[in-house]
Design a protein around this motif. Structure first.
Motif, mmCIF file in Angstrom:
data_model
loop_
_atom_site.group_PDB
_atom_site.id
_atom_site.type_symbol
_atom_site.label_atom_id
_atom_site.label_comp_id
_atom_site.label_asym_id
_atom_site.label_seq_id
_atom_site.Cartn_x
_atom_site.Cartn_y
_atom_site.Cartn_z
ATOM 1 N N LEU A 1 63.539 32.121 35.575
ATOM 2 C CA LEU A 1 63.646 30.810 36.210
ATOM 3 C C LEU A 1 64.490 30.852 37.480
ATOM 4 O O LEU A 1 64.918 29.810 37.987
ATOM 5 N N ASN A 2 64.725 32.026 38.018
ATOM 6 C CA ASN A 2 65.480 32.207 39.257
ATOM 7 C C ASN A 2 64.569 32.674 40.382
ATOM 8 O O ASN A 2 63.534 33.298 40.130
ATOM 9 N N PHE A 3 64.995 32.400 41.590
ATOM 10 C CA PHE A 3 64.341 32.952 42.768
ATOM 11 C C PHE A 3 64.644 34.444 42.805
ATOM 12 O O PHE A 3 65.782 34.860 42.593
ATOM 13 N N ILE A 4 63.625 35.261 43.059
ATOM 14 C CA ILE A 4 63.801 36.714 43.103
ATOM 15 C C ILE A 4 63.450 37.221 44.493
ATOM 16 O O ILE A 4 62.392 36.888 45.032
ATOM 17 N N CYS A 5 64.342 38.021 45.058
ATOM 18 C CA CYS A 5 64.111 38.646 46.354
ATOM 19 C C CYS A 5 64.543 40.108 46.238
ATOM 20 O O CYS A 5 65.742 40.390 46.130
ATOM 21 N N LYS A 6 63.556 41.011 46.211
ATOM 22 C CA LYS A 6 63.857 42.429 46.049
ATOM 23 C C LYS A 6 62.609 43.248 46.370
ATOM 24 O O LYS A 6 61.534 42.689 46.609
ATOM 25 N N ASP A 7 62.757 44.557 46.368
ATOM 26 C CA ASP A 7 61.621 45.457 46.495
ATOM 27 C C ASP A 7 61.100 45.776 45.101
ATOM 28 O O ASP A 7 61.875 45.942 44.157
ATOM 29 N N VAL A 8 59.780 45.848 44.969
ATOM 30 C CA VAL A 8 59.157 46.273 43.725
ATOM 31 C C VAL A 8 58.240 47.447 44.038
ATOM 32 O O VAL A 8 57.860 47.673 45.190
ATOM 33 N N TYR A 9 57.880 48.168 43.013
ATOM 34 C CA TYR A 9 57.017 49.330 43.172
ATOM 35 C C TYR A 9 55.736 49.081 42.395
ATOM 36 O O TYR A 9 55.787 48.746 41.212
ATOM 37 N N VAL A 10 54.612 49.187 43.086
ATOM 38 C CA VAL A 10 53.315 48.964 42.463
ATOM 39 C C VAL A 10 52.450 50.196 42.675
ATOM 40 O O VAL A 10 52.573 50.896 43.681
ATOM 41 N N LYS A 11 51.591 50.449 41.709
ATOM 42 C CA LYS A 11 50.708 51.605 41.781
ATOM 43 C C LYS A 11 49.311 51.144 42.175
ATOM 44 O O LYS A 11 48.777 50.175 41.614
ATOM 45 N N VAL A 12 48.716 51.817 43.135
ATOM 46 C CA VAL A 12 47.347 51.529 43.550
ATOM 47 C C VAL A 12 46.423 52.005 42.433
ATOM 48 O O VAL A 12 46.343 53.197 42.147
ATOM 49 N N GLU A 13 45.756 51.070 41.784
ATOM 50 C CA GLU A 13 44.839 51.398 40.697
ATOM 51 C C GLU A 13 43.430 51.657 41.215
ATOM 52 O O GLU A 13 42.663 52.369 40.586
ATOM 53 N N ASN A 14 43.109 51.044 42.347
ATOM 54 C CA ASN A 14 41.764 51.178 42.904
ATOM 55 C C ASN A 14 41.895 51.367 44.413
ATOM 56 O O ASN A 14 42.205 50.425 45.133
ATOM 57 N N ALA A 15 41.653 52.562 44.885
ATOM 58 C CA ALA A 15 41.772 52.859 46.324
ATOM 59 C C ALA A 15 40.448 52.678 47.051
ATOM 60 O O ALA A 15 40.327 53.059 48.212
ATOM 61 N N ALA A 16 39.471 52.073 46.404
ATOM 62 C CA ALA A 16 38.159 51.916 47.010
ATOM 63 C C ALA A 16 37.881 50.493 47.479
ATOM 64 O O ALA A 16 36.737 50.145 47.749
ATOM 65 N N THR A 17 38.902 49.631 47.568
ATOM 66 C CA THR A 17 38.676 48.266 48.039
ATOM 67 C C THR A 17 38.901 48.198 49.543
ATOM 68 O O THR A 17 39.471 49.107 50.151
ATOM 69 N N ARG A 18 38.483 47.114 50.137
ATOM 70 C CA ARG A 18 38.674 46.948 51.581
ATOM 71 C C ARG A 18 40.145 46.828 51.953
ATOM 72 O O ARG A 18 40.512 47.053 53.087
ATOM 73 N N PHE A 19 41.001 46.487 50.999
ATOM 74 C CA PHE A 19 42.426 46.356 51.282
ATOM 75 C C PHE A 19 43.222 47.615 50.947
ATOM 76 O O PHE A 19 44.346 47.767 51.377
ATOM 77 N N THR A 20 42.643 48.512 50.147
ATOM 78 C CA THR A 20 43.408 49.690 49.721
ATOM 79 C C THR A 20 42.767 51.019 50.111
ATOM 80 O O THR A 20 43.248 52.072 49.710
ATOM 81 N N ASN A 21 41.706 51.001 50.905
ATOM 82 C CA ASN A 21 40.986 52.239 51.173
ATOM 83 C C ASN A 21 41.734 53.238 52.062
ATOM 84 O O ASN A 21 41.246 54.326 52.307
ATOM 85 N N ARG A 22 42.912 52.903 52.527
ATOM 86 C CA ARG A 22 43.746 53.852 53.261
ATOM 87 C C ARG A 22 44.821 54.464 52.353
ATOM 88 O O ARG A 22 45.655 55.219 52.796
ATOM 89 N N CYS A 23 44.788 54.100 51.085
ATOM 90 C CA CYS A 23 45.759 54.604 50.110
ATOM 91 C C CYS A 23 45.066 55.583 49.173
ATOM 92 O O CYS A 23 43.843 55.658 49.126
#
Length: 181
Positions: free
Chosen positions: A123-145
């Protein structure tokens, strides 16, 4: 996993015409303009929410901020802006639309994506870095990963938990609309 930027993105992004929608209260629209125009070298047009979309757009960006002050639900008023009909038509024809922060919430409120945003469990505002894993590198938004690549992404929100039922989430993934968990 090693944290790396996606492959030489600036050198490989073809020239695009991008419309950045500006709502009353938006505060990240010029950040989007800067990244797409000055960092990635793309043509950017700022689109006031009461205007029509310029012709020939390759992508529409709904930026973060506090559209209309977010006095009700986040994005609930912005979904009624005159430009949103054209955004829906653009998306319906397969056009690229990205919603960042409040912009993502506007996409949900406008019915362009299924699901809802829930309050952070703290229930708090969160401001930080998170780490996410590219599960699908074949989309128009992730095809450079690379598939499996870990990206460091900054977040800042109070309503940051996207929720939809498991079947719909699977359908989004199958359609290439869920590249990150």
């Amino acid at each position: 996993n090693q944290i790396l930027p996606c492959r030489d993105i600036e050198a490989k992004v073809s020239k695009m015409k991008i419309g950045v929608v500006v709502f009353p209260g938006s505060n990240c629209d010029h950040d989007c303009q800067y990244i797409f125009k000055d960092v990635l070298g793309q043509h950017v047009e700022m689109v006031w929410h009461k205007e029509t979309l310029p012709t020939g757009l390759d992508m529409i960006v709904l930026p973060g901020g506090f559209s209309y002050g977010d006095y009700l639900r986040t994005g609930a008023i912005a979904r009624f802006s005159p430009v949103m009909g054209a955004v829906k038509d653009f998306a319906g024809k397969g056009g690229l639309v990205i919603g960042i922060c409040n912009g993502f919430q506007i996409l949900l409120e406008a019915g362009l994506l299924p699901g809802v945003m829930l309050r952070n469990t703290s229930l708090n505002f969160i401001c930080k870095d998170v780490y996410v894993k590219v599960e699908n590198a074949a989309t128009r938004f992730t095809n450079r990963c690379e598939s499996g690549q870990v990206l460091k992404i900054p977040i800042a929100h109070a309503d940051g938990n996207y929720y939809t039922d498991p079947v719909t989430l699977g359908e989004l993934g199958d359609a290439g609309l869920g590249p990150l968990p």
